[in-house]
Every structure is written in structure tokens, then in C-alpha cells.
Design a protein around this motif. Structure first.
Motif, PDB file in Angstrom:
ATOM      1  N   LEU A 125       0.647  -0.643  -0.345  1.00  0.00           N
ATOM      2  CA  LEU A 125      -0.032   0.345   0.125  1.00  0.00           C
ATOM      3  C   LEU A 125       0.637   0.726   0.301  1.00  0.00           C
ATOM      4  CD1 LEU A 125      -2.373  -1.135   2.872  1.00  0.00           C
ATOM      5  CD2 LEU A 125      -2.963  -1.156   0.748  1.00  0.00           C
ATOM      6  N   ASN A 141      -0.175   5.751   0.817  1.00  0.00           N
ATOM      7  CA  ASN A 141      -0.692   6.535   1.252  1.00  0.00           C
ATOM      8  C   ASN A 141      -2.525   5.605   0.726  1.00  0.00           C
ATOM      9  OD1 ASN A 141       0.802   8.769   1.080  1.00  0.00           O
ATOM     10  ND2 ASN A 141       0.439   8.363  -0.868  1.00  0.00           N
ATOM     11  N   GLU A 190      -3.433   3.388  -0.160  1.00  0.00           N
ATOM     12  CA  GLU A 190      -3.751   2.075  -1.344  1.00  0.00           C
ATOM     13  C   GLU A 190      -3.011   1.408  -1.715  1.00  0.00           C
ATOM     14  OE1 GLU A 190      -4.076   3.938  -6.322  1.00  0.00           O
ATOM     15  OE2 GLU A 190      -3.667   5.895  -4.987  1.00  0.00           O
ATOM     16  N   ARG A 191      -4.182   0.218  -2.496  1.00  0.00           N
ATOM     17  CA  ARG A 191      -3.056  -0.770  -2.656  1.00  0.00           C
ATOM     18  C   ARG A 191      -2.295  -0.845  -4.222  1.00  0.00           C
ATOM     19  NH1 ARG A 191      -6.798  -6.300  -3.674  1.00  0.00           N
ATOM     20  NH2 ARG A 191      -6.753  -6.459  -1.273  1.00  0.00           N
ATOM     21  N   LEU A 192      -1.445  -0.770  -3.998  1.00  0.00           N
ATOM     22  CA  LEU A 192      -0.421  -0.737  -5.250  1.00  0.00           C
ATOM     23  C   LEU A 192      -0.373  -2.682  -5.975  1.00  0.00           C
ATOM     24  CD1 LEU A 192       2.625   1.723  -4.523  1.00  0.00           C
ATOM     25  CD2 LEU A 192       0.015   2.008  -5.392  1.00  0.00           C
TER      26      LEU A 192
END
Length: 242
Positions: free
Chosen positions: A204, A206, A208-210
Motif C-alpha cells: 500500500l 497512502n 491505496e493498494r499498489l
């Protein structure tokens, strides 16, 4: 002596290594850089240089025996190349960081201020000294089993040619160019019995899943998740199978 052991987190380090030392002063010596006793002569501590010398040989023989036995069809040149990669200071420093060895090192103030805790050579030497300490404390067979287990996944990655593809480092460098945040790895799920685990991991930024990935070890799953993130970000080619 007990105060120094607590300062170095010796008991926590034993837990990370999954080894209880009969003589804990050996482990303490293994993580003592020469700069520390130089600045603290009243403590009468020895540095890790002699143990590092011994551990280098224990490591080399353990790795050579392991790959010789496991890869019976591999010629001498291939075995030599594998061993060279596995016992290199770069590999050893990476493995030291995996167990957060830097936080346990005893360094002098000057070495500390010049970034010694992050220096590859210091981390690699301390890890080799630990191998030497295990050998002196518990014998060669125990030291060899520890080293073989410690490098098990690395050996397989070297064999398949994937070892130098350190996707976590590549992702970290990419993120640092575009953000002041660090990628965060989280376990989504653990499957299977203790002797045959599968870890599902996500990375992740911030919140948000990358990317996501799975593997038989946490480190392996993190590498797969980092690779997935790099594919999703368009930094490398491939198919995100996470």
C-alpha cells in the motif's frame, strides 16, 4: 554485562534467529563493532572481527555443501557462481536488513554519526560473526542447518535467475522519486499448516493498494506484491497474477 545485553536487545535477537545461545556473550561479541570497545574501554568488550573471520568460513562451507548436494547436475562453474552471489557482502547486508540486525549493533558514537548502522560492510560482517558465534556455541551441524534454512529461499532464487530482481528495492526507489512516503506491506491472509504456509500480501501507499502477491514466506510474498505493483505502475512489463 546485563545492561549491555539489554541495550543491544540480545534476547529479542535470539527470538528473531530462533536460537537460544548457551553463551550469550558470543552473540554480544558478534554484534560489537570495533568502534564500540574503542570508545568504551572500561566495558572490556571484544569486537566481532575474529568471529567474522570464522563465520566467513562456516558460511562458505555450509553454502557450498548445500548447493553441491542439491544440484548434482550443476558443473563446478555454476556452483562457484551461485556461492559467490550468496556469500557476497551485498547479499549478506540484505539478509541482515531482513532481520533488522542494524538495531542491535553496538557502534561507537563516531561510527553511528557517519551512518555506520546502515553500511553494507558493517551489516555483512556482523551477520558473518553471528554465524561464527552459532558455530562456537552449538557446533557446525547446527550452524549449517541454521544457514541453510536462513538462505533457503535465496538459493532457489539464485538457481532460477530471479535473485537479483529485488522488486522491493526497485519499488522503494520509484516511490522515493515521487513521494515522501514509504510502501507498506500487509498480510491479507495466511493459509495452510505451520510447516507449509502460504502468505498473501498487499503493498500500500497512502492507504491505496499498489499490488498484491503470495508466497511460501513473508519475504517472498512481499517481493511478489512489489513486482505486481511495478507492473501496475507501468515500470516493468509482465502480467499481474497477484
Amino acid at each position: 554485562m546485563e545492561d549491555i545485553m539489554l541495550k543491544a536487545g540480545i534476547y529479542q535477537l535470539e527470538e528473531k534467529l530462533k536460537i537460544e545461545f548457551n553463551d550469550k556473550s558470543l552473540l554480544l561479541k558478534a554484534i560489537t563493532h570495533k568502534s564500540f570497545p574503542n570508545e568504551n574501554p572500561d566495558l572490556s568488550l571484544n569486537n566481532n572481527e575474529r568471529l567474522e573471520f570464522l563465520g566467513d568460513s562456516v558460511l562458505g562451507l555450509s553454502i557450498a555443501t548445500k548447493i553441491f548436494e542439491d544440484y548434482g547436475e550443476m558443473p563446478e562453474g555454476g556452483l562457484a557462481k551461485m556461492r559467490a552471489i550468496l556469500v557476497s557482502s551485498v547479499t549478506l547486508a540484505r539478509k541482515a536488513r531482513d532481520i533488522e540486525l542494524s538495531g542491535h549493533l553496538l557502534l561507537g558514537r563516531g561510527e553511528e554519526m557517519t551512518g555506520g548502522r546502515k553500511r553494507d560492510s558493517i551489516l555483512a560482517d556482523a551477520l558473518e560473526a553471528i554465524f561464527g558465534a552459532i558455530y562456537l556455541d552449538q557446533g557446525f551441524e547446527k550452524a549449517k542447518r541454521f544457514i541453510n534454512d536462513f538462505f533457503d529461499e535465496d538459493i532457489e532464487l539464485v538457481k532460477t535467475g530471479e535473485y537479483n530482481k529485488d522488486f522491493k528495492t526497485v519499488l522503494q526507489e520509484y516511490v522515493q522519486q515521487n513521494s515522501d512516503k514509504r510502501p507498506e506491506y500487509k498480510i491479507i491472509e495466511e493459509l495452510g499448516p505451520d510447516h507449509n504456509k502460504e502468505f498473501k500480501m498487499e503493498v500500500l501507499l497512502n492507504g491505496e493498494r499498489l499490488g498484491k502477491g503470495s508466497g511460501s514466506t513473508k519475504k517472498g510474498a512481499e517481493q511478489k506484491a512489489a513486482k505486481s505493483a511495478l507492473i501496475n505502475l507501468g515500470e516493468i512489463e509482465g502480467r499481474d497474477g497477484g
